[in-house]
Design a protein around this motif. Sequence first.
Motif, short mmCIF file in Angstrom:
data_model
loop_
_atom_site.label_atom_id
_atom_site.label_comp_id
_atom_site.label_asym_id
_atom_site.label_seq_id
_atom_site.Cartn_x
_atom_site.Cartn_y
_atom_site.Cartn_z
N GLY A 170 -37.73 -62.28 -47.96
CA GLY A 170 -37.23 -61.88 -46.70
C GLY A 170 -37.05 -62.46 -45.66
N ASP A 171 -37.05 -63.00 -44.52
CA ASP A 171 -38.27 -64.24 -43.69
C ASP A 171 -39.23 -64.21 -42.79
OD1 ASP A 171 -36.93 -65.47 -41.08
OD2 ASP A 171 -36.56 -64.06 -40.20
N ILE A 172 -39.02 -65.44 -44.01
CA ILE A 172 -40.69 -66.29 -43.65
C ILE A 172 -40.66 -67.18 -42.05
CG2 ILE A 172 -41.33 -65.89 -45.69
CD1 ILE A 172 -40.51 -69.03 -46.54
N THR A 173 -40.40 -67.30 -41.63
CA THR A 173 -39.39 -68.09 -40.30
C THR A 173 -40.84 -68.03 -38.98
OG1 THR A 173 -37.31 -67.73 -40.46
CG2 THR A 173 -38.58 -69.03 -38.43
N ARG A 174 -40.93 -66.80 -39.18
CA ARG A 174 -42.40 -66.81 -38.11
C ARG A 174 -44.11 -66.70 -38.93
NH1 ARG A 174 -46.81 -64.53 -37.92
NH2 ARG A 174 -46.59 -62.66 -37.50
N ILE A 175 -44.06 -67.05 -40.53
CA ILE A 175 -44.88 -67.01 -40.61
C ILE A 175 -45.77 -68.64 -41.08
CG2 ILE A 175 -45.04 -64.93 -41.75
CD1 ILE A 175 -44.24 -65.90 -44.37
N GLN A 176 -44.28 -69.40 -41.14
CA GLN A 176 -43.82 -70.61 -41.42
C GLN A 176 -45.08 -71.66 -40.51
OE1 GLN A 176 -39.45 -72.01 -42.48
NE2 GLN A 176 -40.56 -72.57 -44.23
N GLY A 177 -44.62 -71.28 -39.45
CA GLY A 177 -45.37 -72.16 -38.57
C GLY A 177 -46.84 -71.56 -37.98
N LEU A 178 -47.73 -70.90 -38.86
CA LEU A 178 -49.25 -70.01 -38.70
C LEU A 178 -50.18 -71.08 -38.47
CD1 LEU A 178 -49.25 -66.38 -40.28
CD2 LEU A 178 -48.63 -67.24 -37.60
N ARG A 201 -31.31 -63.80 -67.23
CA ARG A 201 -30.99 -64.43 -69.14
C ARG A 201 -33.11 -64.63 -69.03
NH1 ARG A 201 -26.39 -66.31 -69.15
NH2 ARG A 201 -27.13 -68.04 -68.85
N ASP A 202 -32.90 -65.60 -68.25
CA ASP A 202 -34.64 -65.88 -68.98
C ASP A 202 -35.56 -64.70 -68.31
OD1 ASP A 202 -33.35 -67.91 -69.34
OD2 ASP A 202 -34.10 -69.94 -67.01
N LEU A 203 -35.37 -64.10 -67.66
CA LEU A 203 -36.24 -62.81 -67.65
C LEU A 203 -35.85 -62.22 -68.91
CD1 LEU A 203 -35.72 -62.34 -63.40
CD2 LEU A 203 -37.63 -63.32 -64.63
N HIS A 204 -35.07 -61.41 -69.24
CA HIS A 204 -34.52 -60.91 -69.98
C HIS A 204 -35.42 -61.25 -71.21
CE1 HIS A 204 -31.53 -58.08 -69.26
NE2 HIS A 204 -31.55 -58.60 -67.84
N GLN A 205 -35.35 -62.59 -71.42
CA GLN A 205 -35.90 -62.78 -73.02
C GLN A 205 -37.36 -63.61 -72.89
OE1 GLN A 205 -33.03 -66.37 -73.47
NE2 GLN A 205 -31.46 -64.75 -73.76
N GLY A 206 -37.70 -63.39 -71.63
CA GLY A 206 -39.50 -63.82 -71.44
C GLY A 206 -38.95 -65.42 -71.62
N ALA A 207 -38.48 -66.07 -71.71
CA ALA A 207 -38.42 -67.51 -70.76
C ALA A 207 -39.38 -67.68 -69.58
CB ALA A 207 -37.11 -67.95 -71.12
N ALA A 208 -39.78 -66.91 -68.56
CA ALA A 208 -39.71 -66.50 -67.39
C ALA A 208 -39.73 -65.05 -66.60
CB ALA A 208 -39.13 -67.60 -66.14
N ASP A 209 -40.94 -65.06 -65.74
CA ASP A 209 -41.03 -64.31 -65.23
C ASP A 209 -41.04 -63.85 -64.35
OD1 ASP A 209 -42.04 -62.39 -67.78
OD2 ASP A 209 -44.21 -63.58 -67.27
N HIS A 210 -41.10 -64.98 -63.05
CA HIS A 210 -40.97 -65.15 -61.80
C HIS A 210 -40.09 -66.44 -61.49
CE1 HIS A 210 -42.89 -66.18 -58.12
NE2 HIS A 210 -41.44 -65.74 -58.07
N TYR A 211 -39.04 -66.35 -60.86
CA TYR A 211 -38.33 -67.26 -60.18
C TYR A 211 -38.74 -66.99 -58.91
CZ TYR A 211 -35.84 -69.18 -64.33
OH TYR A 211 -34.93 -69.25 -65.70
N GLU A 212 -38.50 -68.35 -57.68
CA GLU A 212 -38.31 -68.29 -56.44
C GLU A 212 -37.63 -68.81 -55.48
OE1 GLU A 212 -42.61 -68.61 -54.84
OE2 GLU A 212 -42.36 -70.78 -55.76
N GLN A 213 -37.15 -69.10 -54.24
CA GLN A 213 -36.76 -70.02 -54.00
C GLN A 213 -36.55 -69.75 -51.93
OE1 GLN A 213 -32.61 -67.67 -54.21
NE2 GLN A 213 -33.12 -68.64 -56.12
N TRP A 214 -36.87 -70.36 -51.60
CA TRP A 214 -36.26 -70.74 -49.78
C TRP A 214 -35.23 -71.59 -49.25
CZ3 TRP A 214 -40.80 -72.11 -53.25
CH2 TRP A 214 -41.07 -73.28 -52.58
N THR A 261 -35.57 -68.34 -42.23
CA THR A 261 -36.08 -69.26 -43.78
C THR A 261 -36.12 -68.04 -44.43
OG1 THR A 261 -36.78 -71.47 -42.28
CG2 THR A 261 -37.47 -71.08 -45.02
N ILE A 262 -35.35 -67.82 -45.77
CA ILE A 262 -34.88 -66.97 -46.69
C ILE A 262 -35.83 -66.97 -48.03
CG2 ILE A 262 -34.27 -65.67 -47.95
CD1 ILE A 262 -33.46 -65.21 -44.63
N TYR A 263 -37.10 -66.35 -48.23
CA TYR A 263 -37.93 -66.38 -49.21
C TYR A 263 -37.20 -65.36 -50.19
CZ TYR A 263 -42.16 -67.30 -52.65
OH TYR A 263 -43.08 -67.29 -53.18
#
Length: 156
Positions: free
Chosen positions: A134-142, A91-104, A111-113
């Motif tokens: 994507g799986d960010i497990t490897r890059i979290q430890g860089l 709903r937020d993306l449709h209405q323009g209340a947000a353009d992006h959501y992220e979660q991990w 660890t999923i991003y």
Amino acid sequence: MVGQIASNKHNKTVDTQAIINLPTGSLSLNALYQVLNILPFEVTFADENDFIAYYSDNPQRVNSRTVDLLGQPFLSLFNQDEQEAISQILRDLHQGAADHYEQWFPQNKQTIYNNFYAVRDEDGTFLGTLQLTGDITRIQGLRGIRTVFNAGKSDR
């Protein structure tokens, strides 16, 4: 099927040599298909009505996808307990209340991003939702620095 890519579950095909011209360059349909499948994130696109229109076919997916999902509601990809929150994101993306959501979050020792983007045309018309996962497990430890001058081969 040399020179053709199956484009949907009805076995329609398109010519892989077709050139797609974009403002920043051009590439063949075959090259675009390969680029989308080699990205370190899996891509799912739902149209403006929230039906699954496309998914990338990455070899090491976090979430399974099959052609049977094409044309199904985007919400069908999520567990029942997640659907209310995903509905609000849509709903937020449709209405323009947000353009992006992220979660991990942790899942199966990974660890999923997960990202949701509103896709809009130049006039701001909502075209659909792009999900990158994507799986960010490897890059979290860089740690440290790795540049073109000290880079080694990167294997999964």
